[in-house]
Design a protein around this motif. Structure first.
Motif, mmCIF file in Angstrom:
data_model
loop_
_atom_site.group_PDB
_atom_site.id
_atom_site.type_symbol
_atom_site.label_atom_id
_atom_site.label_comp_id
_atom_site.label_asym_id
_atom_site.label_seq_id
_atom_site.Cartn_x
_atom_site.Cartn_y
_atom_site.Cartn_z
ATOM 1 N N ARG A 275 35.547 36.318 23.085
ATOM 2 C CA ARG A 275 35.493 36.218 24.548
ATOM 3 C C ARG A 275 34.464 37.208 25.106
ATOM 4 N N GLN B 186 43.007 41.761 29.997
ATOM 5 C CA GLN B 186 42.253 41.284 31.148
ATOM 6 C C GLN B 186 40.826 41.829 31.173
ATOM 7 N N ASN C 34 47.508 42.682 31.594
ATOM 8 C CA ASN C 34 47.943 42.024 32.818
ATOM 9 C C ASN C 34 49.077 42.779 33.506
ATOM 10 N N ASP D 115 52.587 39.038 37.246
ATOM 11 C CA ASP D 115 51.840 37.809 37.536
ATOM 12 C C ASP D 115 52.755 36.611 37.716
ATOM 13 N N ILE E 108 46.851 33.947 42.775
ATOM 14 C CA ILE E 108 46.737 34.416 41.399
ATOM 15 C C ILE E 108 45.975 35.734 41.380
ATOM 16 N N THR F 6 43.853 38.636 38.943
ATOM 17 C CA THR F 6 43.186 39.016 37.700
ATOM 18 C C THR F 6 42.551 40.383 37.923
ATOM 19 N N ARG G 99 33.283 40.538 33.529
ATOM 20 C CA ARG G 99 34.133 40.850 32.382
ATOM 21 C C ARG G 99 33.381 41.722 31.378
ATOM 22 N N ASP H 284 34.090 34.367 37.123
ATOM 23 C CA ASP H 284 34.705 34.599 35.809
ATOM 24 C C ASP H 284 36.158 35.033 35.928
ATOM 25 N N ALA H 285 36.825 34.579 36.994
ATOM 26 C CA ALA H 285 38.219 34.953 37.185
ATOM 27 C C ALA H 285 39.071 34.521 35.993
ATOM 28 N N ASN H 286 38.747 33.399 35.402
ATOM 29 C CA ASN H 286 39.437 32.973 34.175
ATOM 30 C C ASN H 286 38.430 32.253 33.280
ATOM 31 N N ASP I 281 37.808 29.289 30.752
ATOM 32 C CA ASP I 281 38.321 27.999 30.308
ATOM 33 C C ASP I 281 37.944 27.818 28.837
#
Length: 409
Positions: free
Chosen positions: A153, A201, A219, A256, A264, A266, A333, A357-359, A361
């Motif tokens: 990641r 995170q 988190n 969370d 949501i 992050t 990130r 880039d909150a999450n 995929d």
């Protein structure tokens, strides 16, 4: 009679004027273009002070025409990448133009200097120690280890990757979620040191008041620090220990799973003026909304007792700071950077430049060649999202190989 050759206008500028011009160019790319005009301009460039390098470039990857956006000039320029880099997914950076790349989902990992072309391969397998009494499977190695495929990641480096003292830490998807290696020693595998799967995170390398090492934010807003158990010697086996800060939960903390689905959270880590910051980003879970980010909050790690080196048991907590006085924050990130705006007139204090880039995929990463539509990126200042102009910051970007990432030249 032949006409006398005309002298190029650029050759007629006095050296004093050229020096004034080049001093106004704080972007390395602008300096390079200046030097390419003619010999006189190229000769004048080295006499000017080196440009400030604190402001990162926004790297905009693409298979056909990679480019970058510079806040110094407000311009987007084409960028020639070294062989084997174009079309890869960028998953980490380090000062001086270093970038970690993944050519494929499970393989082709490397760290490359985008300016010099120097390249170091990174391992493609994760080595996990089998606990006492554990069952060895078909991947078992001697001395009780198993090897696994892994998806990277993000990657963080403790110092320039070519240094024999450099350690790399990666947030991965595999049998463990964090792994380490030594790039300069050409390690054959990443090493995992924990089997419990805290949700990571963000991850940065930080020289803190108590501990120096890789700081991992979970988190639950807890911070774990991975550091060598003894002064690291080049070529020696990598041995790290994990320490958890004695953090008191903030008064308004909510897990969370207790937040409504339309709100949501992050989190990111950043270093600013020697302190550790946590940035809390709230965004809506409504998939119909394109620009989902609602707000940011910033917290500083504060200690209750005089900080003693290596004493992580000192009580500490997250204290919210109302604004980034004299600073701007480039958020991403494992690549966030705080910059003092006094040296850079094009920046405004208390501004956050954020990416989409909150999450992550994972389905897009697994489907190599996916299109990354980055629409939730922009600027946030004094409690409000700012609609940037064309030369202030890109509002969206579509890439066919990798999301954008901050690059420090």
């Amino acid at each position: 009679m032949a006409c006398p050759s005309r002298r190029a206008w650029s050759d007629g500028l006095p050296p004093e004027l050229l020096a004034i011009i080049v001093l106004q160019l704080n972007c390395l790319a602008d300096r390079a273009c200046f030097s390419a005009v003619c010999r006189a301009w190229r000769d004048a460039a080295p006499y000017a002070d080196a440009p400030q390098r604190g402001v990162p470039w926004l790297l905009l990857p693409a298979r056909d025409a990679p480019s970058f956006f510079s806040l110094h000039s407000g311009a987007t320029r084409r960028m020639r990448l070294p062989d084997g880099v174009r079309g890869t997914r960028f998953c980490g950076v380090h000062d001086g133009g270093w970038a970690a790349v993944a050519a494929d989902t499970w393989r082709g990992f490397a760290v490359v200097n985008l300016f010099t072309g120097v390249r170091l391969p990174l391992p493609e397998k994760l080595r996990v120690e089998v606990p006492p009494g554990g069952n060895h499977d078909q991947f078992a190695l001697a001395a009780g280890f198993t090897r696994h495929h892994m998806l990277i990641r993000t990657v963080v480096f403790s110092c320039p990757p070519t240094s024999p003292y450099c350690i790399a830490a990666a947030h991965v998807s595999s049998a463990s979620n964090i792994a380490f290696c030594q790039p300069a020693s050409l390690s054959t595998s990443w090493t995992a040191y924990r089997r419990d799967m805290d949700i990571i995170q963000d991850l940065i390398f930080h020289r803190g008041a108590l501990l120096q090492g890789f700081h991992v934010l979970t988190n639950k807003e807890e911070v774990l620090v991975y550091a060598p158990t003894a002064p690291h010697r080049p070529g020696a086996p990598l041995k790290l220990a994990c320490t958890r800060y004695s953090l008191r939960p903030r008064d308004d903390y909510q897990p969370d799973d207790a937040l409504p689905p339309t709100f949501i959270a992050t989190r990111y880590l950043a270093e600013s003026r020697g302190k550790l910051l946590m940035v809390l980003r709230h965004y809506t879970g409504n998939p119909v909304v394109r620009r989902r980010t609602r707000m940011f909050r910033i917290f500083e790690l504060t200690f209750g007792e005089p900080a003693e080196p290596r004493r992580a048991a000192t009580p500490c907590w997250w204290v919210e700071i109302p604004e980034l006085t004299g600073r701007a924050l480039f958020l991403g990130r494992s690549c966030s950077r705080s910059v003092d705006v006094a040296q850079f007139p094009m920046l405004q204090e208390d501004t956050i430049y954020f990416l989409d880039d909150a999450n992550l995929d994972l389905s897009m990463v697994l489907n190599n060649g996916s299109t990354y539509c980055n629409v939730d990126m922009g600027m946030y200042r004094k409690g409000e999202k700012i609609r940037p102009g064309a030369r202030q910051f890109p509002r969206e970007f579509t890439a066919d190989c990798s999301p954008p990432i901050w690059l420090v030249p």
